[in-house]
Design a protein around this motif. Sequence first.
Motif, PDB file in Angstrom:
ATOM      1  N   THR A 280       0.813  -1.261  -0.091  1.00 37.66           N
ATOM      2  CA  THR A 280      -0.202   0.327  -0.113  1.00 37.66           C
ATOM      3  C   THR A 280       1.004   1.505   0.178  1.00 37.66           C
ATOM      4  OG1 THR A 280      -2.154  -1.047   1.441  1.00 37.66           O
ATOM      5  CG2 THR A 280      -1.941   0.974   1.219  1.00 37.66           C
ATOM      6  N   LEU A 281       1.805   1.409   0.830  1.00 35.20           N
ATOM      7  CA  LEU A 281       3.252   2.692   0.896  1.00 35.20           C
ATOM      8  C   LEU A 281       3.567   2.752  -0.589  1.00 35.20           C
ATOM      9  CD1 LEU A 281       4.804   1.640   4.089  1.00 35.20           C
ATOM     10  CD2 LEU A 281       2.882   3.321   3.703  1.00 35.20           C
ATOM     11  N   LYS A 282       3.898   1.715  -1.366  1.00 34.56           N
ATOM     12  CA  LYS A 282       3.934   1.819  -2.832  1.00 34.56           C
ATOM     13  C   LYS A 282       3.643   2.312  -3.288  1.00 34.56           C
ATOM     14  CE  LYS A 282       7.157  -2.552  -2.996  1.00 34.56           C
ATOM     15  NZ  LYS A 282       7.736  -3.642  -3.009  1.00 34.56           N
ATOM     16  N   ARG A 283       2.282   1.842  -3.186  1.00 32.53           N
ATOM     17  CA  ARG A 283       1.206   2.345  -4.673  1.00 32.53           C
ATOM     18  C   ARG A 283       0.608   3.898  -3.780  1.00 32.53           C
ATOM     19  NH1 ARG A 283      -1.132  -1.787  -3.178  1.00 32.53           N
ATOM     20  NH2 ARG A 283      -3.211  -1.328  -2.083  1.00 32.53           N
ATOM     21  N   MET A 284       0.916   4.789  -2.898  1.00 36.99           N
ATOM     22  CA  MET A 284       1.266   5.992  -1.953  1.00 36.99           C
ATOM     23  C   MET A 284       1.903   7.032  -2.744  1.00 36.99           C
ATOM     24  SD  MET A 284      -0.547   5.299   1.809  1.00 36.99           S
ATOM     25  CE  MET A 284      -2.245   4.617   1.998  1.00 36.99           C
ATOM     26  N   ASN A 285       3.526   5.785  -2.995  1.00 37.39           N
ATOM     27  CA  ASN A 285       4.121   6.506  -3.123  1.00 37.39           C
ATOM     28  C   ASN A 285       5.465   6.891  -2.093  1.00 37.39           C
ATOM     29  OD1 ASN A 285       6.741   7.615  -5.079  1.00 37.39           O
ATOM     30  ND2 ASN A 285       5.963   9.809  -5.180  1.00 37.39           N
ATOM     31  N   ARG A 286       5.085   6.782  -1.073  1.00 32.18           N
ATOM     32  CA  ARG A 286       5.369   7.052   0.417  1.00 32.18           C
ATOM     33  C   ARG A 286       6.669   6.681   0.565  1.00 32.18           C
ATOM     34  NH1 ARG A 286       3.528  11.160   3.493  1.00 32.18           N
ATOM     35  NH2 ARG A 286       3.811   9.822   5.398  1.00 32.18           N
ATOM     36  N   LYS A 287       7.571   7.549   1.283  1.00 32.39           N
ATOM     37  CA  LYS A 287       9.278   7.311   0.840  1.00 32.39           C
ATOM     38  C   LYS A 287       9.980   6.447   1.901  1.00 32.39           C
ATOM     39  CE  LYS A 287       9.127  10.024  -3.133  1.00 32.39           C
ATOM     40  NZ  LYS A 287       7.582  10.340  -2.449  1.00 32.39           N
ATOM     41  N   TYR A 288       9.227   5.723   2.757  1.00 29.15           N
ATOM     42  CA  TYR A 288       9.446   4.615   3.659  1.00 29.15           C
ATOM     43  C   TYR A 288       8.828   3.430   3.473  1.00 29.15           C
ATOM     44  CZ  TYR A 288       5.516   6.548   5.697  1.00 29.15           C
ATOM     45  OH  TYR A 288       4.542   6.684   5.690  1.00 29.15           O
ATOM     46  N   SER A 290       7.250  -0.208   6.144  1.00 29.81           N
ATOM     47  CA  SER A 290       7.073  -0.326   6.825  1.00 29.81           C
ATOM     48  C   SER A 290       8.100  -0.600   8.182  1.00 29.81           C
ATOM     49  CB  SER A 290       6.317  -1.313   7.962  1.00 29.81           C
ATOM     50  OG  SER A 290       6.128  -2.427   7.164  1.00 29.81           O
ATOM     51  N   GLY A 291       8.940  -0.959   8.337  1.00 28.44           N
ATOM     52  CA  GLY A 291       9.929  -1.321   9.135  1.00 28.44           C
ATOM     53  C   GLY A 291      10.946  -1.149   9.642  1.00 28.44           C
ATOM     54  N   GLU A 292      11.263   0.270   8.088  1.00 28.47           N
ATOM     55  CA  GLU A 292      12.034   1.642   8.302  1.00 28.47           C
ATOM     56  C   GLU A 292      11.112   2.781   9.453  1.00 28.47           C
ATOM     57  OE1 GLU A 292      14.626   2.366   4.236  1.00 28.47           O
ATOM     58  OE2 GLU A 292      12.036   2.914   4.443  1.00 28.47           O
ATOM     59  N   TYR A 293       9.972   2.732   9.037  1.00 28.30           N
ATOM     60  CA  TYR A 293       8.982   3.116   9.680  1.00 28.30           C
ATOM     61  C   TYR A 293       9.369   2.992  11.031  1.00 28.30           C
ATOM     62  CZ  TYR A 293       4.741   5.625  12.163  1.00 28.30           C
ATOM     63  OH  TYR A 293       4.041   7.030  12.751  1.00 28.30           O
ATOM     64  N   TYR A 294       8.605   1.456  11.902  1.00 26.02           N
ATOM     65  CA  TYR A 294       8.913   1.375  12.843  1.00 26.02           C
ATOM     66  C   TYR A 294      10.202   1.686  14.132  1.00 26.02           C
ATOM     67  CZ  TYR A 294       9.058  -3.284  15.993  1.00 26.02           C
ATOM     68  OH  TYR A 294       9.280  -3.559  18.062  1.00 26.02           O
ATOM     69  N   GLU A 295      11.254   1.273  12.856  1.00 20.63           N
ATOM     70  CA  GLU A 295      12.671   1.433  13.904  1.00 20.63           C
ATOM     71  C   GLU A 295      13.171   2.777  14.094  1.00 20.63           C
ATOM     72  OE1 GLU A 295      15.764   0.614  10.422  1.00 20.63           O
ATOM     73  OE2 GLU A 295      15.119  -1.435  10.722  1.00 20.63           O
ATOM     74  N   LYS A 296      12.429   3.277  13.339  1.00 20.69           N
ATOM     75  CA  LYS A 296      12.404   5.191  14.151  1.00 20.69           C
ATOM     76  C   LYS A 296      11.748   5.322  15.478  1.00 20.69           C
ATOM     77  CE  LYS A 296      14.501   5.976  10.213  1.00 20.69           C
ATOM     78  NZ  LYS A 296      15.709   6.662   9.922  1.00 20.69           N
ATOM     79  N   VAL A 297      11.031   4.583  15.394  1.00 16.54           N
ATOM     80  CA  VAL A 297       9.494   4.481  16.481  1.00 16.54           C
ATOM     81  C   VAL A 297      10.350   4.634  17.396  1.00 16.54           C
ATOM     82  CG1 VAL A 297       7.667   3.978  17.933  1.00 16.54           C
ATOM     83  CG2 VAL A 297       8.003   4.769  15.862  1.00 16.54           C
ATOM     84  N   GLU A 298      11.067   3.069  17.353  1.00 17.97           N
ATOM     85  CA  GLU A 298      12.126   2.812  18.032  1.00 17.97           C
ATOM     86  C   GLU A 298      12.796   3.382  19.106  1.00 17.97           C
ATOM     87  OE1 GLU A 298      11.062  -0.736  20.229  1.00 17.97           O
ATOM     88  OE2 GLU A 298       9.548   0.515  19.576  1.00 17.97           O
ATOM     89  N   LEU A 299      13.850   4.263  17.946  1.00 21.60           N
ATOM     90  CA  LEU A 299      14.761   4.952  18.626  1.00 21.60           C
ATOM     91  C   LEU A 299      14.292   5.826  19.564  1.00 21.60           C
ATOM     92  CD1 LEU A 299      17.280   5.998  15.838  1.00 21.60           C
ATOM     93  CD2 LEU A 299      16.772   7.697  17.118  1.00 21.60           C
ATOM     94  N   LEU A 300      13.249   6.617  18.750  1.00 24.86           N
ATOM     95  CA  LEU A 300      12.892   7.645  19.451  1.00 24.86           C
ATOM     96  C   LEU A 300      12.432   7.051  21.456  1.00 24.86           C
ATOM     97  CD1 LEU A 300      10.446   9.535  17.358  1.00 24.86           C
ATOM     98  CD2 LEU A 300      12.447  10.359  17.949  1.00 24.86           C
ATOM     99  N   ARG A 301      11.910   6.291  20.822  1.00 23.52           N
ATOM    100  CA  ARG A 301      11.278   5.622  22.481  1.00 23.52           C
ATOM    101  C   ARG A 301      12.400   5.000  23.397  1.00 23.52           C
ATOM    102  NH1 ARG A 301       5.850   1.289  20.465  1.00 23.52           N
ATOM    103  NH2 ARG A 301       4.336   3.394  20.986  1.00 23.52           N
ATOM    104  N   ALA A 302      13.717   4.742  22.682  1.00 26.10           N
ATOM    105  CA  ALA A 302      14.859   4.176  23.126  1.00 26.10           C
ATOM    106  C   ALA A 302      16.018   5.496  23.745  1.00 26.10           C
ATOM    107  CB  ALA A 302      16.226   4.151  22.586  1.00 26.10           C
ATOM    108  N   VAL A 303      15.911   6.693  23.235  1.00 23.74           N
ATOM    109  CA  VAL A 303      16.294   7.980  23.066  1.00 23.74           C
ATOM    110  C   VAL A 303      15.383   8.808  24.625  1.00 23.74           C
ATOM    111  CG1 VAL A 303      17.425   9.587  22.192  1.00 23.74           C
ATOM    112  CG2 VAL A 303      17.463   7.758  21.313  1.00 23.74           C
TER     113      VAL A 303
END
Length: 447
Positions: A280-288, A290-303
């Motif tokens: 779905t993200l590909k059809r939306m032409n989003r630039k990430y 779901s895995g990359e998004y999850y990594e960002k969320v976990e990074l914020l929760r760690a910091v």
Amino acid sequence: MKSVALHNLGCKVNGYEMDVMQQMLQEKGYKIVPFDEWADIYIVNTCTVTNIADRKSRQMLHKARKLNPEAVVVAAGCYVQTGKEDVLKDVGVDLAIGNNKKKELIPFLEKFLEERVEKVNEKTNDGFKTLDDTTIIDIGNTKEFENMQLRETSGNTRAYIKIQDGCNQFCSYCIIPYARGRVRSRKEEDILEEITGLAARGYKEVVLTGIHISSYGTDFGGPALLSLIESIHGVEGIERIRLGSLEPGIITQEFAARLRTLPKFCPHFHLSLQSGCDETLKRMNRKYTSGEYYEKVELLRAVFDHPAITTDVIVGFPGETQEEFDITKNYLKKIKIYEMHIFKYSKRKGTRAADMKDQVPDEEKTRRSNLLLSMEKEYSKDYRTGYIGKEVEVLFEEEKVIDGICYQTGHTGQYVKVAKRGEDSLSNQLIRGKVTGFLQEDMLLIE
């Protein structure tokens, strides 16, 4: 002096621009009246993000015409920019002003009023509505940021600051790059001057907003968003710095770590997701992914300690099968975002998604939306519950009477609503208190 009624539709950027337009009018001596009252002039700052937004814009313009058939009705903003032909044909609109031209509202309005007497019989003339094609520009070719200076807002504690305009992302469902043009960033010195002035007037919190603030500085090779935040941190009187919507790609270890060192920074991150399914993200032409998004969320929760992470999710995007929706639903169960703004996909003429095959029926969009809204309610409660028994700092804003009892209400740095019982105003004060429980479903209570 003539009376003016204003109505704003759409995003925080529109809200900022409307505040500045009202400020300009007041400085020129115009009398501001409520929109549902009789006025000499009506100004509607329009939105075009969906077909529904277009319709609401037209409805408000026509409402103005009915309130006073002899008034000057001004249409400004995004709907004007993308629907120019329709606006010029609309007999309910007298003057049309596009984006990147709102700063010139006063001279445009005064010129229109001067010429109106002479051209009263030419009200539907296209050239008259645009003052000979000077009020609407080709937004896609402009590189100039329309710099405005806000001195006060309707609130008295928090000010939204427009730091950037335009977007280069071209998501398949979005018309905004055509309404707002390409990325244009505001000069840091202009931003700091505005914020310094607002701080001197007592504002304690600023929210940096724009169409795509993650792109701030990329167009002129200037300081990026992180450096701008650090500069604002030094402004005396400002106690809180909050960010508008971010793209996941801007979240890096360095970005998070440097923000963590800034006491004034509010750990509230609105990271646009839209879907938890990669197809779905590909059809939306989003630039990430779901895995990359999850990594960002976990990074914020760690910091950060208990950061507030909020997001947007679109259900029923063209081609979203039940399997794809289930992938998103399970992804959201895993990631447990504090607040999710759930949107049913709305076809927007002029976007690639509007012509995609396998459009999802409205009733199915509603079913999927209801499922995610139920999840959102649960996760939001879980997040707020985590504060019970802890001490929080609240910037108080206004008084509310709930069940006959007076409370002073405000928000934490994570933008969690909080109330403190009492009749004495605490507006614009930062106060710490211990959370004792829930006052309402979306509001905590401190003592």
